[in-house]
Design an enzyme around this catalytic site. Sequence first.
Site, PDB file in Angstrom:
ATOM      1  N   PHE A 233     -48.561  56.338   6.623  1.00  0.00           N
ATOM      2  CA  PHE A 233     -49.971  56.109   6.974  1.00  0.00           C
ATOM      3  C   PHE A 233     -50.921  56.474   5.842  1.00  0.00           C
ATOM      4  CE2 PHE A 233     -47.747  57.601  10.924  1.00  0.00           C
ATOM      5  CZ  PHE A 233     -47.492  56.345  11.425  1.00  0.00           C
ATOM      6  N   THR A 461     -41.575  50.987   8.903  1.00  0.00           N
ATOM      7  CA  THR A 461     -42.208  49.673   9.010  1.00  0.00           C
ATOM      8  C   THR A 461     -41.202  48.558   9.197  1.00  0.00           C
ATOM      9  OG1 THR A 461     -42.013  49.485   6.630  1.00  0.00           O
ATOM     10  CG2 THR A 461     -44.074  50.385   7.479  1.00  0.00           C
ATOM     11  N   ASN A 614     -40.460  38.854  10.575  1.00  0.00           N
ATOM     12  CA  ASN A 614     -39.707  39.353  11.730  1.00  0.00           C
ATOM     13  C   ASN A 614     -40.678  39.650  12.869  1.00  0.00           C
ATOM     14  OD1 ASN A 614     -38.070  40.598  13.581  1.00  0.00           O
ATOM     15  ND2 ASN A 614     -37.339  42.206  12.198  1.00  0.00           N
ATOM     16  N   PRO A 615     -40.834  38.717  13.807  1.00  0.00           N
ATOM     17  CA  PRO A 615     -41.841  38.913  14.852  1.00  0.00           C
ATOM     18  C   PRO A 615     -41.594  40.158  15.703  1.00  0.00           C
ATOM     19  CG  PRO A 615     -40.544  36.910  15.240  1.00  0.00           C
ATOM     20  CD  PRO A 615     -40.176  37.408  13.886  1.00  0.00           C
ATOM     21  N   THR A 617     -40.433  43.285  14.720  1.00  0.00           N
ATOM     22  CA  THR A 617     -40.976  44.494  14.094  1.00  0.00           C
ATOM     23  C   THR A 617     -42.448  44.299  13.720  1.00  0.00           C
ATOM     24  OG1 THR A 617     -40.018  43.785  11.998  1.00  0.00           O
ATOM     25  CG2 THR A 617     -38.755  45.365  13.302  1.00  0.00           C
ATOM     26  N   GLN A 621     -45.617  46.744  14.528  1.00  0.00           N
ATOM     27  CA  GLN A 621     -46.634  47.169  13.573  1.00  0.00           C
ATOM     28  C   GLN A 621     -48.038  46.997  14.153  1.00  0.00           C
ATOM     29  OE1 GLN A 621     -45.990  49.126  11.246  1.00  0.00           O
ATOM     30  NE2 GLN A 621     -45.873  48.007   9.342  1.00  0.00           N
ATOM     31  N   GLY A 684     -48.986  40.470   5.195  1.00  0.00           N
ATOM     32  CA  GLY A 684     -48.884  41.922   5.377  1.00  0.00           C
ATOM     33  C   GLY A 684     -49.621  42.376   6.623  1.00  0.00           C
ATOM     34  N   GLU A 687     -51.537  47.638   8.205  1.00  0.00           N
ATOM     35  CA  GLU A 687     -52.802  48.282   8.510  1.00  0.00           C
ATOM     36  C   GLU A 687     -53.677  47.464   9.457  1.00  0.00           C
ATOM     37  OE1 GLU A 687     -52.638  48.865   4.320  1.00  0.00           O
ATOM     38  OE2 GLU A 687     -53.765  50.713   4.491  1.00  0.00           O
TER      39      GLU A 687
HETATM   40 MO1  MOS Z   1     -51.756  52.785   3.282  1.00  0.00          MO
HETATM   41  S1  MOS Z   1     -53.386  53.938   3.820  1.00  0.00           S
HETATM   42  O1  MOS Z   1     -52.256  51.945   1.916  1.00  0.00           O
HETATM   43  O2  MOS Z   1     -50.588  53.924   2.952  1.00  0.00           O
END
Ligand code: MOS
Length: 720
Positions: A233, A461, A614-615, A617, A621, A684, A687
């Site tokens: 994180f 992840t 991979n839908p 995982t 996320q 990606g 986040e």
């Molecule tokens: Mo993320 S806050 O770029 O590890």
Amino acid sequence: MSPLGQPVDRVDGHLKVTGTASYVADFQVDRLAYGYVVTSTIARGTITGMVVDDALRAPGVLAVYSPDNPLKLFAYTQAQNDETRPPLQDKVIRYYGQLIALVVAETFEQARDAAGLIRTTYDAQPPATSFPSGTAVNPPSGSPVQDILAPGVPSIDAALAASEVTVSATYTTSVNNHNAMEPHATLAAWTNDHLQIYTVSQGVRLVTQRLSTTLGIDQNKIHVYNPYVGGGFGNKWGNWAHTPVTAAAARALGRPIKTVLTREQTFTIVGHRPASRQEVTLGAKRDGTLTAVKNDGVSSMSPASNFFEPVANLSATLYASQNIHVSRRVIPLDAPPTTIMRAPQEASGSFALESALDELAEKLGMDPLALRQKNNSPVNPGNGRPWSSKHLDECYRRGAEKFGWSRRDPVPGSMRDGDWLVGLGMATSTYPASRGDASVKARFQADGTVVVAGTAADLGTAQSTVFAILAADRLGIPVSRVIPELGDSSAPTAANAGGSGSTSTNGPAVQLACDAAVATLIKFATGTPYFPTEPKYVDGSLVLGSTSMTFGAFLSAMDVPGVEAVAASPRANDPVHAFRSWGATFCEVRVNRWTAEPRVSRFVCVVDAGQIVNPKTAHSQIVGGLIMGTGQALLEETRLEPSGRFANANLATYLVPVNADTPVFDVEFLDYPDTFLSPLGARGIGEFGIVGAAAAIANAIHHATGKRVRDLPITIDKLL
Ligand code: MOS
């Protein structure tokens, strides 16, 4: 059938649920000694004395390193999201909980007991600890202000004055701590001048680069191994104090040392998300067209690090407006270092902007979703570049349909279910996309497996599963026959895990490495007794005329253990487009009419993030991001006392959502590969899920109760 785009189980799932996967704190080596970190009990001042005699005489103690007996560490040179100075090199205290000594003993318990015997005296200065009343100053780097103004408009305030409707409000967010399940840990073992180090990190290459500088040794003399990471994180990106200290202590003592931080220490030594304040004013025409967006953003900053968070930046990107002003200032506090935390800028930035949009919608008498649809921009307003691939309109429409947005009665407090006030809210979700440089190795092995290796990190992840899926797809073999090797610094340099850039950067490199390995295998096979002329590679086999051999059978027959190749994928070089992922987050919150307790009951999130590898995982996320956003919205708050101490540096009083706090999730991915970013088209998602979640909840709470809470977290006291 190719596994790409199919729901694939984690390749390391079995190892993790059976406890077989070794995390850093699990590693053991011969002659291992244990380090225990001692931290400061003032927030600002200097150490005047440390009495360590009793600690040194305690059973099993081998050494105490402190500013009086410092370890040799060279100054840090890189600008990083971590501390500006290595530990123990002076007696200055910059924050409460700073590393001031390392006790090393034969056992962990002996080191911990001895740490309690050290007596430290200070010359203490009063710390600055009040974010609300602190004075904002310009950030240490970068421009404090960005203005985008239509021709002839002299200032943002002129644009606001000319707007038919305006709303203005201030939004604040609190300090948050990452609190990954796995605490930070480092095990350092030297053999002559070679360092073997197991250390928790979002990228082993980050470790070699930084330790090389501060230890004063060549990078190629450092081997980092960190195959599994229990959540990151953001605060496993930095090179935090316990790591160089443990490495240097092991060198000085001539013993391997393992140091594991306590939960409390992970609140101070390894960074946190700063507190923020955003003063937002929006101007619009009566039809909802935005004419001016102004966000003056401030965040807290520590004297111990250069990191600051420009929370207002998202306001210069998300919606179309002819006139935009954002500013980025900081309030210095005598607090622990701030750092990146899941969706830095965006998670806090979107709370303010997306709440303000709702306030504007209410003032205009307009549906909040319609207001967002009206101001959807085909270009990045900040630089005029067209978005590479944006299907936000479809996310809005699809999400509204799945969620049942049309059933929303716009009057706050009008929807009830027994004793529960029901609120429906939404927000736009977004996160930038990028593709950096990456090298990956692919190796065909005689046992029929393929190793795919790069210095990437899997923080939980499922990045290793992404490696396996992409290699299996490219090579036409089952996922089970691919062995992903991540977290080892001897591999080619791939992307560290940060900025939601792992899959977008490493994915294309895995594909190229597989292609290169096939070429190498064919070249090697050509001219052998089995393949007098060049064979073809088809789904794991070499084929020539009527001869077909699996690569495993062929390599075994040749008595060769493996054939490998490394390929590099370059960073994206697209001067035309801007890159972001997009989505719509809808949320239902129920607020008890008697206790004011808010319960999130439903999330619908429709995501446009390019190719989804991979839908299964990827879904996890997004759900993880929404849960973390629920924490940011309702629970998470690290409290800085006037003493400069974090008052709730533990998981009993720093509240994170638990299973009982999580609602029903409906996550859907649109399928539009972003081929301007890479041939793979993956953007990606690490986040993305947190961005917009807090605002969607705040907007739903307003809809349920009529109360607009502009200060996170939205605790019950703010709803009474
Ligand atoms: Mo993320 S806050 O770029 O590890």
